[in-house]
Write a protein that holds these residues in place. Structure first.
Motif, PDB file in Angstrom:
ATOM      1  N   SER A 192       0.837  -1.212   0.000  1.00  0.00           N
ATOM      2  CA  SER A 192       0.000   0.000   0.000  1.00  0.00           C
ATOM      3  C   SER A 192       0.870   1.260   0.000  1.00  0.00           C
ATOM      4  O   SER A 192       0.555   2.239  -0.675  1.00  0.00           O
ATOM      5  N   VAL A 193       1.990   1.219   0.715  1.00  0.00           N
ATOM      6  CA  VAL A 193       2.891   2.388   0.716  1.00  0.00           C
ATOM      7  C   VAL A 193       3.441   2.617  -0.701  1.00  0.00           C
ATOM      8  O   VAL A 193       3.509   3.753  -1.183  1.00  0.00           O
ATOM      9  N   GLY A 194       3.782   1.519  -1.386  1.00  0.00           N
ATOM     10  CA  GLY A 194       4.305   1.626  -2.760  1.00  0.00           C
ATOM     11  C   GLY A 194       3.244   2.169  -3.713  1.00  0.00           C
ATOM     12  O   GLY A 194       3.532   3.000  -4.591  1.00  0.00           O
ATOM     13  N   ASP A 195       1.980   1.727  -3.534  1.00  0.00           N
ATOM     14  CA  ASP A 195       0.910   2.208  -4.414  1.00  0.00           C
ATOM     15  C   ASP A 195       0.630   3.694  -4.185  1.00  0.00           C
ATOM     16  O   ASP A 195       0.372   4.442  -5.130  1.00  0.00           O
ATOM     17  N   VAL A 196       0.687   4.105  -2.921  1.00  0.00           N
ATOM     18  CA  VAL A 196       0.483   5.532  -2.634  1.00  0.00           C
ATOM     19  C   VAL A 196       1.616   6.341  -3.266  1.00  0.00           C
ATOM     20  O   VAL A 196       1.398   7.425  -3.821  1.00  0.00           O
ATOM     21  N   ARG A 197       2.815   5.783  -3.243  1.00  0.00           N
ATOM     22  CA  ARG A 197       3.932   6.506  -3.876  1.00  0.00           C
ATOM     23  C   ARG A 197       3.682   6.672  -5.375  1.00  0.00           C
ATOM     24  O   ARG A 197       3.906   7.745  -5.946  1.00  0.00           O
ATOM     25  N   LEU A 199       0.811   6.889  -6.884  1.00  0.00           N
ATOM     26  CA  LEU A 199      -0.192   7.943  -7.047  1.00  0.00           C
ATOM     27  C   LEU A 199       0.455   9.313  -6.901  1.00  0.00           C
ATOM     28  O   LEU A 199       0.205  10.222  -7.698  1.00  0.00           O
ATOM     29  N   TYR A 200       1.293   9.440  -5.881  1.00  0.00           N
ATOM     30  CA  TYR A 200       1.939  10.725  -5.610  1.00  0.00           C
ATOM     31  C   TYR A 200       2.810  11.148  -6.794  1.00  0.00           C
ATOM     32  O   TYR A 200       2.752  12.295  -7.250  1.00  0.00           O
ATOM     33  N   VAL A 201       3.566  10.177  -7.319  1.00  0.00           N
ATOM     34  CA  VAL A 201       4.455  10.500  -8.446  1.00  0.00           C
ATOM     35  C   VAL A 201       3.614  10.897  -9.671  1.00  0.00           C
ATOM     36  O   VAL A 201       3.981  11.783 -10.435  1.00  0.00           O
ATOM     37  N   SER A 202       2.413  10.292  -9.805  1.00  0.00           N
ATOM     38  CA  SER A 202       1.559  10.582 -10.969  1.00  0.00           C
ATOM     39  C   SER A 202       0.938  11.983 -10.872  1.00  0.00           C
ATOM     40  O   SER A 202       0.613  12.585 -11.877  1.00  0.00           O
ATOM     41  N   ASN A 203       0.752  12.490  -9.657  1.00  0.00           N
ATOM     42  CA  ASN A 203       0.138  13.820  -9.517  1.00  0.00           C
ATOM     43  C   ASN A 203       0.533  14.410  -8.155  1.00  0.00           C
ATOM     44  O   ASN A 203      -0.193  14.305  -7.171  1.00  0.00           O
ATOM     45  N   GLY A 208      -0.078  15.594  -2.839  1.00  0.00           N
ATOM     46  CA  GLY A 208       0.630  16.398  -1.843  1.00  0.00           C
ATOM     47  C   GLY A 208      -0.378  17.185  -1.001  1.00  0.00           C
ATOM     48  O   GLY A 208      -0.213  17.336   0.214  1.00  0.00           O
ATOM     49  N   GLU A 209      -1.441  17.641  -1.674  1.00  0.00           N
ATOM     50  CA  GLU A 209      -2.475  18.388  -0.945  1.00  0.00           C
ATOM     51  C   GLU A 209      -3.227  17.476   0.030  1.00  0.00           C
ATOM     52  O   GLU A 209      -3.540  17.878   1.152  1.00  0.00           O
ATOM     53  N   ILE A 210      -3.492  16.249  -0.402  1.00  0.00           N
ATOM     54  CA  ILE A 210      -4.158  15.301   0.518  1.00  0.00           C
ATOM     55  C   ILE A 210      -3.263  15.054   1.745  1.00  0.00           C
ATOM     56  O   ILE A 210      -3.727  15.066   2.884  1.00  0.00           O
ATOM     57  N   PHE A 211      -1.967  14.870   1.501  1.00  0.00           N
ATOM     58  CA  PHE A 211      -1.051  14.648   2.644  1.00  0.00           C
ATOM     59  C   PHE A 211      -1.089  15.858   3.591  1.00  0.00           C
ATOM     60  O   PHE A 211      -1.114  15.696   4.813  1.00  0.00           O
ATOM     61  N   GLY A 234     -13.519  12.420  17.124  1.00  0.00           N
ATOM     62  CA  GLY A 234     -14.342  11.559  16.266  1.00  0.00           C
ATOM     63  C   GLY A 234     -14.470  12.139  14.862  1.00  0.00           C
ATOM     64  O   GLY A 234     -14.280  11.431  13.862  1.00  0.00           O
ATOM     65  N   THR A 235     -14.747  13.431  14.778  1.00  0.00           N
ATOM     66  CA  THR A 235     -14.872  14.087  13.468  1.00  0.00           C
ATOM     67  C   THR A 235     -13.561  13.967  12.688  1.00  0.00           C
ATOM     68  O   THR A 235     -13.561  13.710  11.480  1.00  0.00           O
ATOM     69  N   LEU A 236     -12.450  14.131  13.380  1.00  0.00           N
ATOM     70  CA  LEU A 236     -11.143  14.062  12.702  1.00  0.00           C
ATOM     71  C   LEU A 236     -10.866  12.656  12.175  1.00  0.00           C
ATOM     72  O   LEU A 236     -10.325  12.491  11.081  1.00  0.00           O
ATOM     73  N   LEU A 237     -11.264  11.634  12.948  1.00  0.00           N
ATOM     74  CA  LEU A 237     -11.083  10.257  12.466  1.00  0.00           C
ATOM     75  C   LEU A 237     -11.867  10.071  11.166  1.00  0.00           C
ATOM     76  O   LEU A 237     -11.369   9.492  10.199  1.00  0.00           O
ATOM     77  N   ASN A 238     -13.101  10.576  11.145  1.00  0.00           N
ATOM     78  CA  ASN A 238     -13.933  10.420   9.930  1.00  0.00           C
ATOM     79  C   ASN A 238     -13.323  11.152   8.746  1.00  0.00           C
ATOM     80  O   ASN A 238     -13.286  10.628   7.626  1.00  0.00           O
ATOM     81  N   GLN A 239     -12.834  12.366   9.001  1.00  0.00           N
ATOM     82  CA  GLN A 239     -12.231  13.129   7.892  1.00  0.00           C
ATOM     83  C   GLN A 239     -10.974  12.431   7.393  1.00  0.00           C
ATOM     84  O   GLN A 239     -10.702  12.384   6.195  1.00  0.00           O
ATOM     85  N   ASN A 240     -10.217  11.866   8.326  1.00  0.00           N
ATOM     86  CA  ASN A 240      -8.997  11.149   7.935  1.00  0.00           C
ATOM     87  C   ASN A 240      -9.351   9.932   7.076  1.00  0.00           C
ATOM     88  O   ASN A 240      -8.703   9.645   6.067  1.00  0.00           O
ATOM     89  N   GLN A 241     -10.435   9.228   7.455  1.00  0.00           N
ATOM     90  CA  GLN A 241     -10.855   8.059   6.670  1.00  0.00           C
ATOM     91  C   GLN A 241     -11.212   8.477   5.238  1.00  0.00           C
ATOM     92  O   GLN A 241     -10.856   7.800   4.283  1.00  0.00           O
ATOM     93  N   ASP A 242     -11.903   9.616   5.074  1.00  0.00           N
ATOM     94  CA  ASP A 242     -12.244  10.084   3.722  1.00  0.00           C
ATOM     95  C   ASP A 242     -10.981  10.308   2.899  1.00  0.00           C
ATOM     96  O   ASP A 242     -10.911   9.934   1.732  1.00  0.00           O
ATOM     97  N   LEU A 243      -9.980  10.906   3.521  1.00  0.00           N
ATOM     98  CA  LEU A 243      -8.738  11.186   2.789  1.00  0.00           C
ATOM     99  C   LEU A 243      -7.974   9.891   2.491  1.00  0.00           C
ATOM    100  O   LEU A 243      -7.381   9.744   1.424  1.00  0.00           O
ATOM    101  N   LEU A 244      -8.043   8.924   3.410  1.00  0.00           N
ATOM    102  CA  LEU A 244      -7.384   7.634   3.162  1.00  0.00           C
ATOM    103  C   LEU A 244      -8.081   6.896   2.016  1.00  0.00           C
ATOM    104  O   LEU A 244      -7.427   6.219   1.216  1.00  0.00           O
ATOM    105  N   ARG A 245      -9.396   7.053   1.926  1.00  0.00           N
ATOM    106  CA  ARG A 245     -10.121   6.462   0.775  1.00  0.00           C
ATOM    107  C   ARG A 245      -9.601   7.059  -0.521  1.00  0.00           C
ATOM    108  O   ARG A 245      -9.399   6.354  -1.495  1.00  0.00           O
ATOM    109  N   GLN A 246      -9.363   8.375  -0.495  1.00  0.00           N
ATOM    110  CA  GLN A 246      -8.856   9.024  -1.716  1.00  0.00           C
ATOM    111  C   GLN A 246      -7.455   8.528  -2.067  1.00  0.00           C
ATOM    112  O   GLN A 246      -7.051   8.567  -3.219  1.00  0.00           O
ATOM    113  N   LEU A 247      -6.734   8.049  -1.058  1.00  0.00           N
ATOM    114  CA  LEU A 247      -5.402   7.465  -1.330  1.00  0.00           C
ATOM    115  C   LEU A 247      -5.511   6.000  -1.757  1.00  0.00           C
ATOM    116  O   LEU A 247      -4.488   5.331  -1.919  1.00  0.00           O
TER     117      LEU A 247
END
Ligand code: MEV
Length: 316
Positions: A192-197, A199-203, A208-211, A234-247
């Protein structure tokens, strides 16, 4: 040393900030002290390591022949650090920490082996040194690890972690209750770390903004923990999950467990660790804990662990 000695290291859970932490954003991780890896060291005729969970047995020659293996690396690195030959002991490892599930089982096992070898020479290495030795082994498992997993496990304290910044451990005084639920799907962090890399290299701009957004959540998360603000956390956990989905590191089963927890009254929920499988974490309150627990089991969680901050008693 005494004839028999046992020591242990905890599992860990990342509360906020995984993946972005690899890109120099902050993250928060917490030790899970009730799930642990154990090493029992006994004087014997020659050096060996026994993995009790799998029944495997490694003598020095086998370890020496496996250059890139995590077990042989932690043994070799520790002996080099101590500047000693392998001691005449058998180190038996058992672990309650499920492997490839985001709870740091590899780092916990490396930690107990490193400490056990030092113990055989009746010495203790500084935690900073153990942390560095375990980090070198994490590189074999994870490719480009941030270092957060080994740090929280070796120091066994909540950590506000940012790569290349000085160690920042903290205490949580307010009460927080969590449930950790296992999807039962094994997932390797380096994939998963390699796949995120990729994505990052592609855009770089988009990802970078998501990070950066994840990094901002983490800063608020620290405030929420220190001030006892459960609603905000709790709200922050949910927001973090949304961003992790985008990753792309969530999975159908992780999403199902997260949704079930929220529908049953959790204050927030997200995957934890590398994702794609492994564990998720839900923040609950006393009133919702039982309902969320049942909902997670009903949604197919393989194992649900209840844990709270401040941490309860440590093991051995
Ligand atoms: C894995 O537990 C956490 C990741 O952020 C990787 C790392 O920090 O090395 C996914």
């Amino acid at each position: 040393m005494n004839d028999i000695q046992t020591l242990s290291a905890p599992a860990k859970i990342i509360l906020l900030g995984e993946h972005a932490v690899v890109y120099n954003q902050p993250a928060i991780a917490i030790p899970v002290s009730q799930i642990r890896a154990y090493a029992t060291t006994k004087v014997s005729e020659q050096f060996s390591i026994v993995a009790q969970n799998t029944g495997e047995h490694f003598d020095l020659q086998t370890l020496n022949n496996q250059i890139d293996n995590a077990l042989s690396s932690i043994v070799r690195n520790t002996l080099e650090q101590l500047n000693k030959p392998a001691p005449n002991v058998t180190i038996s490892i058992t672990s309650d920490i499920p492997v490839a599930s985001g709870l740091g089982s590899g780092a916990a096992v490396s930690t107990v082996i490193c400490k056990s070898i030092a113990l055989a020479y009746e010495t203790e290495l500084p935690l900073e040194t153990i942390n560095e030795l375990v980090y070198q082994v994490e590189k074999i498992h994870h490719g480009t690890p941030s270092g957060i997993d080994n740090t929280v496990i070796v120091y066994e304290k909540p950590v506000f972690y940012k790569r290349s910044e000085p160690l920042n451990l903290f205490e949580v005084e307010h009460h927080f209750e969590f449930l950790i639920a296992d999807t039962g799907d094994k997932a390797l962090t380096h994939i998963s770390v390699g796949d995120v890399r990729k994505l990052y290299v592609s855009n770089k701009e988009k990802y970078g903004e998501i990070f950066s957004k994840i990094g901002e959540l983490v800063l608020f998360g620290r405030k929420a923990l220190l001030s006892g603000n459960r609603m905000l956390l709790g709200t922050l956990l949910n927001q973090n999950q949304d961003l992790l989905r985008q990753l792309t590191v969530s999975s159908e089963r992780l999403d199902q467990l997260v949704d079930s927890a929220l529908n049953a009254g959790a204050l927030g929920a997200k995957l934890s660790g590398g994702g794609r499988g492994g564990n998720m974490i839900a923040l609950v309150d006393h009133a919702s804990r039982e309902d969320v627990h049942h909902a997670l089991v009903a949604a197919g969680a393989k194992n649900v662990i209840s844990f709270s901050l401040p941490p309860e008693n440590k093991g051995i």
